[in-house]
Design an enzyme around this catalytic site. Sequence first.
Site, short mmCIF file in Angstrom:
data_model
loop_
_atom_site.label_atom_id
_atom_site.label_comp_id
_atom_site.label_asym_id
_atom_site.label_seq_id
_atom_site.Cartn_x
_atom_site.Cartn_y
_atom_site.Cartn_z
N ASP A 130 0.85 -1.21 0.00
CA ASP A 130 0.00 0.00 0.00
C ASP A 130 0.88 1.25 0.00
O ASP A 130 0.80 2.08 0.90
CB ASP A 130 -0.91 -0.08 1.24
N ARG A 131 1.73 1.38 -1.02
CA ARG A 131 2.70 2.47 -1.06
C ARG A 131 2.07 3.80 -1.52
O ARG A 131 2.66 4.86 -1.35
CB ARG A 131 3.86 2.06 -1.97
N LYS A 132 0.90 3.72 -2.13
CA LYS A 132 0.22 4.93 -2.63
C LYS A 132 1.18 5.86 -3.38
O LYS A 132 1.44 7.00 -2.97
CB LYS A 132 -0.45 5.71 -1.51
N ASN B 48 8.73 9.64 -13.73
CA ASN B 48 10.14 9.28 -13.59
C ASN B 48 10.48 8.89 -12.15
O ASN B 48 11.27 7.99 -11.91
CB ASN B 48 11.01 10.46 -14.06
N ILE C 266 2.59 8.60 -5.62
CA ILE C 266 1.98 9.88 -5.98
C ILE C 266 3.09 10.87 -6.35
O ILE C 266 3.55 11.65 -5.53
CB ILE C 266 1.06 10.40 -4.84
N ASP C 267 3.58 10.75 -7.58
CA ASP C 267 4.64 11.66 -8.01
C ASP C 267 4.72 11.64 -9.53
O ASP C 267 3.93 10.95 -10.18
CB ASP C 267 5.98 11.25 -7.36
N ILE C 268 5.68 12.33 -10.07
CA ILE C 268 5.85 12.31 -11.53
C ILE C 268 6.30 10.91 -11.96
O ILE C 268 6.86 10.15 -11.15
CB ILE C 268 6.87 13.37 -12.01
N ARG D 280 -6.80 -2.84 11.98
CA ARG D 280 -6.87 -2.98 13.43
C ARG D 280 -7.99 -3.91 13.89
O ARG D 280 -7.86 -4.59 14.91
CB ARG D 280 -7.02 -1.60 14.08
O1 S5P Z 1 -8.98 5.39 2.01
C1 S5P Z 1 -8.20 4.62 2.55
C2 S5P Z 1 -7.25 3.90 1.81
C3 S5P Z 1 -6.40 3.03 2.47
S1 S5P Z 1 -5.36 2.05 1.51
N1 S5P Z 1 -8.25 4.42 3.89
C4 S5P Z 1 -7.41 3.56 4.56
O2 S5P Z 1 -7.55 3.40 5.77
N2 S5P Z 1 -6.43 2.88 3.85
C5 S5P Z 1 -5.47 1.98 4.53
O3 S5P Z 1 -6.21 0.89 5.07
C6 S5P Z 1 -4.68 2.57 5.69
O4 S5P Z 1 -3.43 3.07 5.26
C7 S5P Z 1 -4.50 1.39 6.63
O5 S5P Z 1 -3.36 0.64 6.25
C8 S5P Z 1 -5.73 0.53 6.38
C9 S5P Z 1 -6.85 0.73 7.38
O6 S5P Z 1 -6.45 0.28 8.64
P1 S5P Z 1 -7.48 0.13 9.86
O7 S5P Z 1 -6.61 -0.28 10.99
O8 S5P Z 1 -8.14 1.46 10.07
O9 S5P Z 1 -8.46 -0.95 9.45
#
Ligand code: S5P
Length: 273
Positions: free
Chosen positions: A91-93, A99, A95-97, A244
């Site tokens: 889940d690195r998301k 390159n 978000i950049d150019i 969680r």
């Molecule tokens: O909109 C989002 C997108 C993501 S990927 N909302 C989120 O909470 N996440 C991710 O999902 C967040 O980075 C975390 O790793 C997980 C939710 O975790 P929780 O403990 O609240 O269930």
Amino acid sequence: SKSQIPFGTRASSHPNPLARKLFEVAEAKKSNVTVSADVTTTKELLDLADRLGPYIAVIKSHIDILSDFSEETITGLKALSEKHNFLIFEDRKFIDIGNTVQKQYHGGTLRISEWSHIINCAILPGEGIVEALAQTAQSPDFPYGSDRGLLILAEMTSKGSLATGAYTSASVDYARKYQSFVLGFVSTRALTDVPASVAANENEDFVVFTTGVNLSSKGDKLGQQYQTPQSAVGRGADFIIAGRGIYAAADPVEAAKQYQQQGWEAYLARVGG
Ligand code: S5P
């Protein structure tokens, strides 16, 4: 959207090989659960992956929160993914150019392209981010091409999220344009029933991952907003992501089984099975 169609049928007709594998894993294990394993040491991560592995379809990592990331993290995760037949989603998301994201995805400290089947990106930089990641994963020199896919983060669960409206519609447009690499979305609902700029193509099938799933809480003190597995699947989630709710439960294995059962029952109810 394809939400009333069973995974097995979607697997047999899906253009993306990784989407086919994802549906097959879910069917084989009767699980649409992605556990968000947001722990901070390799030992905890691998331990969770091994214990929860039988009950999940996907493990989602935030590899940059580990205090001790190393070769052992990669080999351990890969081995457990094979042992328990789950996919890995970093889940690195991005978000950049273009390159920059190519260098963050492939090589670097984290070597994400080597071990993560699924990645995600935000489209704030525009279409080029999707093009750049697709180019890396689909390059003839890249050895894992058919085993990699992208989810576009089209909406967010946090209070006041700005990923709405035209931003979300643009996410759908880019997914349509790069269908051979984009698996679908991280979103709070199925998106292809909302009026986007073009009518849905009959064959398109975007996989919906919905995060913010929790059975016992409505949210946290930092703006996270939760829904239940039933609610998420009812709104179009194919895969539910819980963090969680599972790993911080008194018994994470029991919790994983509970999310698995509820997620799968909701899926079966939706497809009329
Ligand atoms: O909109 C989002 C997108 C993501 S990927 N909302 C989120 O909470 N996440 C991710 O999902 C967040 O980075 C975390 O790793 C997980 C939710 O975790 P929780 O403990 O609240 O269930």
